[in-house]
Write a protein that holds these residues in place. Structure first.
Motif, PDB file in Angstrom:
ATOM      1  N   MET A   1       0.919  -1.350   0.148  1.00  0.00           N
ATOM      2  CA  MET A   1      -0.129   0.004  -0.024  1.00  0.00           C
ATOM      3  C   MET A   1       0.695   1.139  -0.041  1.00  0.00           C
ATOM      4  N   ARG A   2       0.506   2.410  -0.607  1.00  0.00           N
ATOM      5  CA  ARG A   2       1.388   3.548  -0.635  1.00  0.00           C
ATOM      6  C   ARG A   2       0.612   4.522   0.030  1.00  0.00           C
ATOM      7  N   PHE A   3       1.469   5.352   0.612  1.00  0.00           N
ATOM      8  CA  PHE A   3       0.920   6.779   1.396  1.00  0.00           C
ATOM      9  C   PHE A   3       1.455   7.875   0.698  1.00  0.00           C
ATOM     10  N   GLY A   4       0.707   8.911   0.287  1.00  0.00           N
ATOM     11  CA  GLY A   4       1.315   9.666  -0.453  1.00  0.00           C
ATOM     12  C   GLY A   4       0.829  11.168   0.298  1.00  0.00           C
ATOM     13  N   TYR A   5       1.480  12.287  -0.024  1.00  0.00           N
ATOM     14  CA  TYR A   5       1.209  13.675   0.310  1.00  0.00           C
ATOM     15  C   TYR A   5       0.633  14.471  -0.910  1.00  0.00           C
ATOM     16  N   PHE A   6      -0.385  15.166  -0.185  1.00  0.00           N
ATOM     17  CA  PHE A   6      -1.448  15.812  -1.225  1.00  0.00           C
ATOM     18  C   PHE A   6      -1.171  17.365  -1.184  1.00  0.00           C
ATOM     19  N   LEU A   7      -0.676  17.935  -2.251  1.00  0.00           N
ATOM     20  CA  LEU A   7      -0.255  19.283  -2.545  1.00  0.00           C
ATOM     21  C   LEU A   7      -1.531  20.084  -2.695  1.00  0.00           C
ATOM     22  N   SER A   8      -1.799  21.051  -1.956  1.00  0.00           N
ATOM     23  CA  SER A   8      -3.358  21.624  -1.749  1.00  0.00           C
ATOM     24  C   SER A   8      -2.641  22.954  -2.813  1.00  0.00           C
ATOM     25  N   THR A   9      -2.906  23.233  -4.180  1.00  0.00           N
ATOM     26  CA  THR A   9      -2.591  24.537  -4.690  1.00  0.00           C
ATOM     27  C   THR A   9      -3.663  25.633  -4.283  1.00  0.00           C
ATOM     28  N   GLU A  10      -4.679  25.242  -3.666  1.00  0.00           N
ATOM     29  CA  GLU A  10      -5.583  26.410  -3.277  1.00  0.00           C
ATOM     30  C   GLU A  10      -5.242  27.108  -2.112  1.00  0.00           C
ATOM     31  N   GLU A  11      -4.148  26.458  -1.291  1.00  0.00           N
ATOM     32  CA  GLU A  11      -3.639  26.963   0.050  1.00  0.00           C
ATOM     33  C   GLU A  11      -2.094  27.731  -0.009  1.00  0.00           C
ATOM     34  N   TYR A  12      -1.565  26.858  -0.721  1.00  0.00           N
ATOM     35  CA  TYR A  12       0.121  27.175  -0.627  1.00  0.00           C
ATOM     36  C   TYR A  12       0.442  27.814  -2.182  1.00  0.00           C
ATOM     37  N   THR A  13       1.679  28.604  -1.835  1.00  0.00           N
ATOM     38  CA  THR A  13       2.073  29.288  -3.016  1.00  0.00           C
ATOM     39  C   THR A  13       3.089  28.005  -3.938  1.00  0.00           C
ATOM     40  N   PRO A  14       3.389  28.396  -5.173  1.00  0.00           N
ATOM     41  CA  PRO A  14       4.121  27.540  -5.809  1.00  0.00           C
ATOM     42  C   PRO A  14       5.543  26.997  -5.238  1.00  0.00           C
ATOM     43  N   GLU A  15       6.064  28.080  -4.472  1.00  0.00           N
ATOM     44  CA  GLU A  15       7.418  27.650  -3.860  1.00  0.00           C
ATOM     45  C   GLU A  15       7.163  26.997  -2.677  1.00  0.00           C
ATOM     46  N   GLU A  16       5.992  26.925  -1.778  1.00  0.00           N
ATOM     47  CA  GLU A  16       5.771  26.132  -0.939  1.00  0.00           C
ATOM     48  C   GLU A  16       5.378  24.712  -1.271  1.00  0.00           C
ATOM     49  N   ASP A  43     -11.008  33.060  -0.001  1.00  0.00           N
ATOM     50  CA  ASP A  43     -10.149  33.894  -0.140  1.00  0.00           C
ATOM     51  C   ASP A  43      -9.106  33.664   0.987  1.00  0.00           C
ATOM     52  N   GLU A  44      -9.757  32.900   2.019  1.00  0.00           N
ATOM     53  CA  GLU A  44      -8.834  32.591   3.108  1.00  0.00           C
ATOM     54  C   GLU A  44      -7.623  31.761   2.774  1.00  0.00           C
ATOM     55  N   GLN A  45      -7.882  30.993   1.811  1.00  0.00           N
ATOM     56  CA  GLN A  45      -6.820  30.152   1.260  1.00  0.00           C
ATOM     57  C   GLN A  45      -6.103  30.803   0.395  1.00  0.00           C
ATOM     58  N   GLY A  46      -6.557  31.528  -0.391  1.00  0.00           N
ATOM     59  CA  GLY A  46      -5.759  32.549  -1.036  1.00  0.00           C
ATOM     60  C   GLY A  46      -4.771  32.373  -2.297  1.00  0.00           C
ATOM     61  N   SER A  47      -4.998  31.164  -2.664  1.00  0.00           N
ATOM     62  CA  SER A  47      -3.922  30.782  -3.747  1.00  0.00           C
ATOM     63  C   SER A  47      -4.487  30.201  -5.082  1.00  0.00           C
ATOM     64  N   SER A  48      -3.732  29.904  -6.219  1.00  0.00           N
ATOM     65  CA  SER A  48      -4.324  29.295  -7.296  1.00  0.00           C
ATOM     66  C   SER A  48      -3.216  29.272  -8.371  1.00  0.00           C
ATOM     67  N   PRO A  49      -1.913  28.767  -8.321  1.00  0.00           N
ATOM     68  CA  PRO A  49      -0.909  28.362  -8.985  1.00  0.00           C
ATOM     69  C   PRO A  49      -1.474  27.596 -10.165  1.00  0.00           C
ATOM     70  N   PHE A  50      -0.740  27.991 -11.576  1.00  0.00           N
ATOM     71  CA  PHE A  50      -1.183  26.942 -12.650  1.00  0.00           C
ATOM     72  C   PHE A  50      -0.363  25.772 -12.468  1.00  0.00           C
ATOM     73  N   VAL A  51      -1.371  24.712 -12.470  1.00  0.00           N
ATOM     74  CA  VAL A  51      -0.722  23.197 -12.122  1.00  0.00           C
ATOM     75  C   VAL A  51       0.393  22.903 -12.873  1.00  0.00           C
ATOM     76  N   TRP A  52       0.303  23.021 -14.075  1.00  0.00           N
ATOM     77  CA  TRP A  52       1.243  22.458 -14.948  1.00  0.00           C
ATOM     78  C   TRP A  52       2.625  23.110 -14.941  1.00  0.00           C
ATOM     79  N   SER A  53       2.823  24.265 -14.724  1.00  0.00           N
ATOM     80  CA  SER A  53       4.022  25.087 -14.224  1.00  0.00           C
ATOM     81  C   SER A  53       4.637  24.374 -13.024  1.00  0.00           C
ATOM     82  N   VAL A  54       3.605  23.965 -11.959  1.00  0.00           N
ATOM     83  CA  VAL A  54       4.136  23.514 -10.430  1.00  0.00           C
ATOM     84  C   VAL A  54       4.699  22.164 -10.934  1.00  0.00           C
TER      85      VAL A  54
END
Length: 325
Positions: A1-16, A43-54
């Protein structure tokens, strides 16, 4: 079984997001999910980088497998463009890429002024889009005139050595049936055993992934405050997440979600046992892969604690369950 990490583009900057991916690999996570949003949920989440660039940056920063969770290839972006973006991503990731797709939400997909279709029409569009993407990945010129999409002598020249898998999200019976029929795998965020069994009855041995969110903090109260302030939209019931058109509407609807409801539904704080308990319904349901996202600013502490204590315990539990079955 695999356990992964979920990157939330809605909350974090591309750098984060890139930093989290690097930390997740160092901590021993097996893979990554990354969301694809034009808007955050509020708006509290406050982020939306372009996923393909990330994703391009991720390909140079770590060696984990990446799955979009999920991209909507139907309204905001033509499936031919998604086919090209996914092919490039798979090439840069040297095959460590899965295209996760779904029927989308008005929040992200209505932005060009297109009417928001009914659920059945959206699933019909998704099925046509997936078929077109796969034809384009074959490498020849594709002229297509379907019910929803047209291409004229379109060809993708930059292709990976192996065609990416396409996983399909399903949060209801019809979408789950579609995932079983056309997907190479299944994506959801609910530990719903009935839907998982429905998928497996139609799909056989295809893999099933699920994701959840936690709020790491020094205390449970701080975690509840973070989760409720930033992500209380996750507590909205039914189809609201698919039909509300803007972050403002999500903020208004989320006023109905109380802090106690958040406390009851989210693992908050730094109690490892509470975090392990959040995974148990998914383990009991029988998913093949689980992905966890952090809510709030303490992602470094969360990833470190998961690497040291949570992931080893989860793998031990998954091993016991496999031996028992």
């Amino acid at each position: 079984m695999r356990f992964g990490y979920f990157l939330s583009t809605e909350e974090y900057t591309p750098e984060e997001l890139v930093e989290q991916a690097v930390l997740a690999e160092e901590a021993g996570f097996d893979a990554l999910w990354i969301s694809d949003h034009f808007h955050p949920w509020n708006d509290e989440q406050g982020s939306s980088p372009f996923v393909w660039s990330v994703i391009g940056a991720l390909s140079q920063a770590c060696r984990l497998h990446v799955t979009t969770a999920v991209t909507c290839p139907t309204v905001r972006t033509h499936p031919a463009i998604i086919a090209q973006a996914a092919a490039t991503s798979a090439r840069m990731l040297q095959g460590r890429f899965t295209l996760g797709v779904g029927s989308g939400e008005a929040l992200n997909e209505h932005i060009l002024g297109d009417p928001w279709p009914t659920a059945q029409v959206r699933l019909e569009m998704l099925e046509e889009a997936v078929g077109l993407i796969r034809r384009l990945w074959e490498g020849g010129f594709v002229s297509h005139r379907g019910r929803h999409y047209t291409t004229d002598t379109a060809r993708i020249y930059t292709l990976p050595e192996r065609t990416p898998d396409i996983y399909v999200s399903g949060f209801g019976p019809d979408a789950t049936d579609l995932a079983a029929r056309i997907g190479d795998g299944y994506i959801t965020t609910s530990p719903d055993r009935d839907l998982l069994h429905r998928f497996r009855n139609g799909a056989g041995e295809k893999p099933a992934q699920a994701g959840l969110k936690v709020a790491w903090a020094e205390t449970e109260d701080e975690g509840v405050e973070l989760a409720h302030r930033i992500w209380r939209n996750a507590g909205l019931p039914g189809e609201l997440a698919q039909v509300l058109p803007s972050p403002r509407h999500f903020e208004q609807a989320s006023e109905l979600v109380t802090a106690e409801q958040t406390r009851d539904s989210v693992a908050c704080g730094s109690d490892v046992d509470q975090h392990l308990a959040a995974f148990q319904p998914y383990l009991d349901a029988g998913f093949d892969e689980l992905y966890v996202a952090n809510m709030g600013p303490h992602y470094r502490e969360m990833i470190s604690a998961y690497g040291e204590r949570v992931l080893p315990a989860l793998r031990e539990e998954a091993g016991r369950s496999a031996r028992a079955s």
